[in-house]
Design a protein around this motif. Structure first.
Motif, PDB file in Angstrom:
ATOM      1  N   TYR A 179      13.402  61.111  10.825  1.00 43.12           N
ATOM      2  CA  TYR A 179      14.745  60.800  11.318  1.00 43.12           C
ATOM      3  C   TYR A 179      15.511  62.093  11.615  1.00 43.12           C
ATOM      4  O   TYR A 179      16.190  62.201  12.626  1.00 43.12           O
ATOM      5  CB  TYR A 179      15.502  59.935  10.307  1.00 43.12           C
ATOM      6  N   SER A 180      15.356  63.078  10.742  1.00 40.89           N
ATOM      7  CA  SER A 180      15.982  64.381  10.966  1.00 40.89           C
ATOM      8  C   SER A 180      15.449  65.014  12.237  1.00 40.89           C
ATOM      9  O   SER A 180      16.215  65.534  13.053  1.00 40.89           O
ATOM     10  CB  SER A 180      15.726  65.301   9.765  1.00 40.89           C
ATOM     11  N   ILE A 211      17.017  63.216  15.206  1.00 43.16           N
ATOM     12  CA  ILE A 211      18.441  63.557  15.375  1.00 43.16           C
ATOM     13  C   ILE A 211      18.576  64.961  15.964  1.00 43.16           C
ATOM     14  O   ILE A 211      19.296  65.179  16.945  1.00 43.16           O
ATOM     15  CB  ILE A 211      19.193  63.475  14.022  1.00 43.16           C
ATOM     16  N   GLN A 231      36.746  55.722  13.562  1.00 43.80           N
ATOM     17  CA  GLN A 231      36.602  55.377  12.152  1.00 43.80           C
ATOM     18  C   GLN A 231      37.958  55.074  11.513  1.00 43.80           C
ATOM     19  O   GLN A 231      38.046  54.221  10.624  1.00 43.80           O
ATOM     20  CB  GLN A 231      35.879  56.491  11.401  1.00 43.80           C
ATOM     21  N   PHE A 276      30.647  51.990   5.486  1.00 44.04           N
ATOM     22  CA  PHE A 276      29.312  52.041   6.076  1.00 44.04           C
ATOM     23  C   PHE A 276      29.144  53.273   6.966  1.00 44.04           C
ATOM     24  O   PHE A 276      28.116  53.951   6.910  1.00 44.04           O
ATOM     25  CB  PHE A 276      29.020  50.763   6.870  1.00 44.04           C
ATOM     26  N   THR A 277      30.156  53.557   7.792  1.00 46.11           N
ATOM     27  CA  THR A 277      30.040  54.712   8.680  1.00 46.11           C
ATOM     28  C   THR A 277      30.069  56.019   7.897  1.00 46.11           C
ATOM     29  O   THR A 277      29.377  56.971   8.246  1.00 46.11           O
ATOM     30  CB  THR A 277      31.159  54.705   9.744  1.00 46.11           C
ATOM     31  N   THR A 278      30.817  56.061   6.823  1.00 49.64           N
ATOM     32  CA  THR A 278      30.869  57.264   5.991  1.00 49.64           C
ATOM     33  C   THR A 278      29.545  57.470   5.259  1.00 49.64           C
ATOM     34  O   THR A 278      29.068  58.602   5.143  1.00 49.64           O
ATOM     35  CB  THR A 278      32.039  57.169   4.993  1.00 49.64           C
ATOM     36  N   ALA A 279      28.933  56.396   4.801  1.00 47.53           N
ATOM     37  CA  ALA A 279      27.619  56.502   4.155  1.00 47.53           C
ATOM     38  C   ALA A 279      26.595  57.041   5.154  1.00 47.53           C
ATOM     39  O   ALA A 279      25.772  57.901   4.812  1.00 47.53           O
ATOM     40  CB  ALA A 279      27.178  55.147   3.616  1.00 47.53           C
ATOM     41  N   TYR A 280      26.669  56.575   6.395  1.00 54.60           N
ATOM     42  CA  TYR A 280      25.757  57.062   7.433  1.00 54.60           C
ATOM     43  C   TYR A 280      25.995  58.555   7.696  1.00 54.60           C
ATOM     44  O   TYR A 280      25.044  59.324   7.840  1.00 54.60           O
ATOM     45  CB  TYR A 280      25.922  56.242   8.716  1.00 54.60           C
ATOM     46  N   GLN A 281      27.265  58.968   7.763  1.00 54.38           N
ATOM     47  CA  GLN A 281      27.571  60.389   7.965  1.00 54.38           C
ATOM     48  C   GLN A 281      27.010  61.236   6.819  1.00 54.38           C
ATOM     49  O   GLN A 281      26.510  62.333   7.048  1.00 54.38           O
ATOM     50  CB  GLN A 281      29.083  60.616   8.058  1.00 54.38           C
ATOM     51  N   TRP A 330      24.379  60.507   5.035  1.00 53.82           N
ATOM     52  CA  TRP A 330      22.930  60.515   5.260  1.00 53.82           C
ATOM     53  C   TRP A 330      22.573  61.603   6.273  1.00 53.82           C
ATOM     54  O   TRP A 330      21.664  62.399   6.044  1.00 53.82           O
ATOM     55  CB  TRP A 330      22.491  59.128   5.718  1.00 53.82           C
ATOM     56  N   ILE A 331      23.299  61.646   7.381  1.00 47.44           N
ATOM     57  CA  ILE A 331      23.029  62.647   8.421  1.00 47.44           C
ATOM     58  C   ILE A 331      23.241  64.056   7.865  1.00 47.44           C
ATOM     59  O   ILE A 331      22.418  64.945   8.087  1.00 47.44           O
ATOM     60  CB  ILE A 331      23.916  62.414   9.666  1.00 47.44           C
TER      61      ILE A 331
END
Length: 169
Positions: free
Chosen positions: A12-13, A16, A54, A66-71, A73-74
């Motif tokens: 995934y990294s 991206i 957001q 959810f969007t913060t958790a994804y950020q 993760w990235i």
């Protein structure tokens, strides 16, 4: 996960970073030596494509989580370079990584939190009203706008450091 060699996180990294290297205008301009253009593209993307949507999602109260958790993760999966070596092994690259993450984390936290606060205040204001009478909480809107007065220069500083730091190796 990337530091433990998890293949899902590493692939995934790679996707991206590979996509950003080829398609992200900020990265393309940085590689061409157009650092100021890269800064403004990154800054406007963080503000208009990241933060403002957001903040607006805060009206739905649960969506920013959810969007913060994804950020997060990235931010975690890009802590390794293209050859899957940790950016944290060398002092300069570790400091660069943590400073960039921190500089972006602060304005995002402020704006997402203000959007979420507006969502909670608006919900409380409207919970006994009919849908046609729905109103935004005025004090929450003012708070959100004041937070943006602080966050906008913070986003610019984050982008400027990201593309002008000589620690970016």
């Amino acid at each position: 996960m990337v530091h433990a060699g998890n293949s899902l996180a590493l692939s995934y990294s790679d996707n991206i970073v590979g996509h950003a290297t080829i398609n992200d205008n900020a990265s393309i301009n940085y590689k061409k030596g157009n650092r100021f253009k890269a800064v403004f593209i990154d800054f406007s993307g963080n503000l208009f494509l990241g933060s403002i949507p957001q903040s607006a999602m805060g009206l739905g109260i649960i969506f920013p989580f959810f969007t913060t958790a994804y950020q997060g993760w990235i931010a975690g999966i890009v802590s390794v370079d293209n050859s899957h070596q940790s950016r944290l092994k060398k002092t300069k690259s570790a400091l660069y990584y943590f400073i960039v993450v921190l500089l972006q984390f602060m304005p995002y936290s402020l704006t997402i939190g203000a959007g979420l606060a507006l969502g909670v205040k608006t919900y409380k204001l409207n919970k006994s009203r009919k849908l046609v009478e729905y109103r935004l909480d005025e004090s929450g809107v003012k708070d959100l706008l004041n937070i943006y007065l602080l966050a906008i220069p913070m986003f610019f500083i984050a982008s400027f450091f990201e593309f002008f730091s000589n620690w970016n190796i």
